[in-house]
Write a protein that holds these residues in place. Structure first.
Motif, PDB file in Angstrom:
ATOM      1  N   SER A   9       0.808  -1.225   0.000  1.00 63.70           N
ATOM      2  CA  SER A   9       0.000   0.000   0.000  1.00 63.70           C
ATOM      3  C   SER A   9       0.841   1.275   0.000  1.00 63.70           C
ATOM      4  O   SER A   9       0.460   2.266  -0.613  1.00 63.70           O
ATOM      5  N   LYS A  10       1.995   1.261   0.670  1.00 64.58           N
ATOM      6  CA  LYS A  10       2.819   2.472   0.790  1.00 64.58           C
ATOM      7  C   LYS A  10       3.994   2.508  -0.185  1.00 64.58           C
ATOM      8  O   LYS A  10       4.590   3.558  -0.388  1.00 64.58           O
ATOM      9  N   ILE A  11       4.340   1.364  -0.756  1.00 59.50           N
ATOM     10  CA  ILE A  11       5.511   1.264  -1.632  1.00 59.50           C
ATOM     11  C   ILE A  11       5.063   0.843  -3.026  1.00 59.50           C
ATOM     12  O   ILE A  11       4.387  -0.167  -3.186  1.00 59.50           O
ATOM     13  N   ARG A  12       5.469   1.636  -4.020  1.00 61.09           N
ATOM     14  CA  ARG A  12       5.078   1.347  -5.409  1.00 61.09           C
ATOM     15  C   ARG A  12       6.085   0.421  -6.093  1.00 61.09           C
ATOM     16  O   ARG A  12       5.701  -0.519  -6.777  1.00 61.09           O
ATOM     17  N   SER A  13       7.387   0.712  -5.929  1.00 59.80           N
ATOM     18  CA  SER A  13       8.399  -0.105  -6.600  1.00 59.80           C
ATOM     19  C   SER A  13       9.725  -0.040  -5.850  1.00 59.80           C
ATOM     20  O   SER A  13       9.964   0.869  -5.059  1.00 59.80           O
ATOM     21  N   GLU A  24      16.722   1.490  -3.866  1.00 63.44           N
ATOM     22  CA  GLU A  24      15.895   2.638  -4.227  1.00 63.44           C
ATOM     23  C   GLU A  24      14.432   2.255  -4.055  1.00 63.44           C
ATOM     24  O   GLU A  24      13.985   1.249  -4.600  1.00 63.44           O
ATOM     25  N   VAL A  25      13.697   3.063  -3.303  1.00 61.64           N
ATOM     26  CA  VAL A  25      12.295   2.787  -3.017  1.00 61.64           C
ATOM     27  C   VAL A  25      11.446   3.933  -3.547  1.00 61.64           C
ATOM     28  O   VAL A  25      11.695   5.100  -3.231  1.00 61.64           O
ATOM     29  N   GLU A  26      10.469   3.596  -4.369  1.00 58.68           N
ATOM     30  CA  GLU A  26       9.483   4.572  -4.833  1.00 58.68           C
ATOM     31  C   GLU A  26       8.217   4.347  -4.014  1.00 58.68           C
ATOM     32  O   GLU A  26       7.661   3.253  -3.999  1.00 58.68           O
ATOM     33  N   PHE A  27       7.787   5.387  -3.332  1.00 55.65           N
ATOM     34  CA  PHE A  27       6.610   5.299  -2.479  1.00 55.65           C
ATOM     35  C   PHE A  27       5.358   5.673  -3.266  1.00 55.65           C
ATOM     36  O   PHE A  27       5.433   6.333  -4.310  1.00 55.65           O
ATOM     37  N   SER A  28       4.225   5.271  -2.759  1.00 52.70           N
ATOM     38  CA  SER A  28       2.942   5.572  -3.405  1.00 52.70           C
ATOM     39  C   SER A  28       2.716   7.076  -3.540  1.00 52.70           C
ATOM     40  O   SER A  28       2.009   7.527  -4.440  1.00 52.70           O
ATOM     41  N   SER A  29       3.337   7.864  -2.671  1.00 50.91           N
ATOM     42  CA  SER A  29       3.231   9.327  -2.713  1.00 50.91           C
ATOM     43  C   SER A  29       3.968   9.925  -3.904  1.00 50.91           C
ATOM     44  O   SER A  29       3.794  11.098  -4.220  1.00 50.91           O
ATOM     45  N   GLY A  30       4.839   9.123  -4.538  1.00 50.31           N
ATOM     46  CA  GLY A  30       5.659   9.617  -5.643  1.00 50.31           C
ATOM     47  C   GLY A  30       7.092   9.909  -5.229  1.00 50.31           C
ATOM     48  O   GLY A  30       7.963  10.093  -6.076  1.00 50.31           O
ATOM     49  N   ARG A  68      16.887  11.459  -0.332  1.00 51.58           N
ATOM     50  CA  ARG A  68      15.678  11.668  -1.132  1.00 51.58           C
ATOM     51  C   ARG A  68      16.065  12.109  -2.538  1.00 51.58           C
ATOM     52  O   ARG A  68      16.805  13.077  -2.711  1.00 51.58           O
ATOM     53  N   MET A  69      15.542  11.394  -3.536  1.00 52.46           N
ATOM     54  CA  MET A  69      15.859  11.686  -4.918  1.00 52.46           C
ATOM     55  C   MET A  69      14.753  12.535  -5.565  1.00 52.46           C
ATOM     56  O   MET A  69      14.998  13.287  -6.471  1.00 52.46           O
ATOM     57  N   ARG A  70      13.528  12.317  -5.091  1.00 51.51           N
ATOM     58  CA  ARG A  70      12.375  13.062  -5.603  1.00 51.51           C
ATOM     59  C   ARG A  70      11.285  13.075  -4.565  1.00 51.51           C
ATOM     60  O   ARG A  70      11.118  12.196  -3.787  1.00 51.51           O
TER      61      ARG A  70
END
Length: 70
Positions: A9-13, A24-30, A68-70
């Motif tokens: 739910s909180k992690i996209r990729s 590298e973790v992309e969160f659902s927030s972007g 934080r990258m983005r």
């Protein structure tokens, strides 16, 4: 870095670079955050976890240096 989608739910990729031990973790927030010095074994366990959100919170979030990258 190529990332693979995860069912959370909180992690996209999640992506991993073995040569630099960078996770590298992309969160659902972007937001995209990189974590340094993460072992390949920990990445493997993270990707195999039945609950990626819980595994991340318990084993990665506070244990590694974040950028934080983005």
């Amino acid at each position: 870095m190529d990332r693979k989608r995860v069912n959370a739910s909180k992690i996209r990729s999640v992506g991993y670079e073995p040569s630099s031990q960078t996770l590298e973790v992309e969160f659902s927030s972007g937001n995209i955050v990189q974590y340094s010095r993460v072992s390949a074994e920990l990445h493997r366990r993270f990707m195999a976890s039945p609950s990626p959100n819980s595994f991340f919170e318990d084993n990665i979030e506070e244990a590694f240096t974040a950028k934080r990258m983005r």
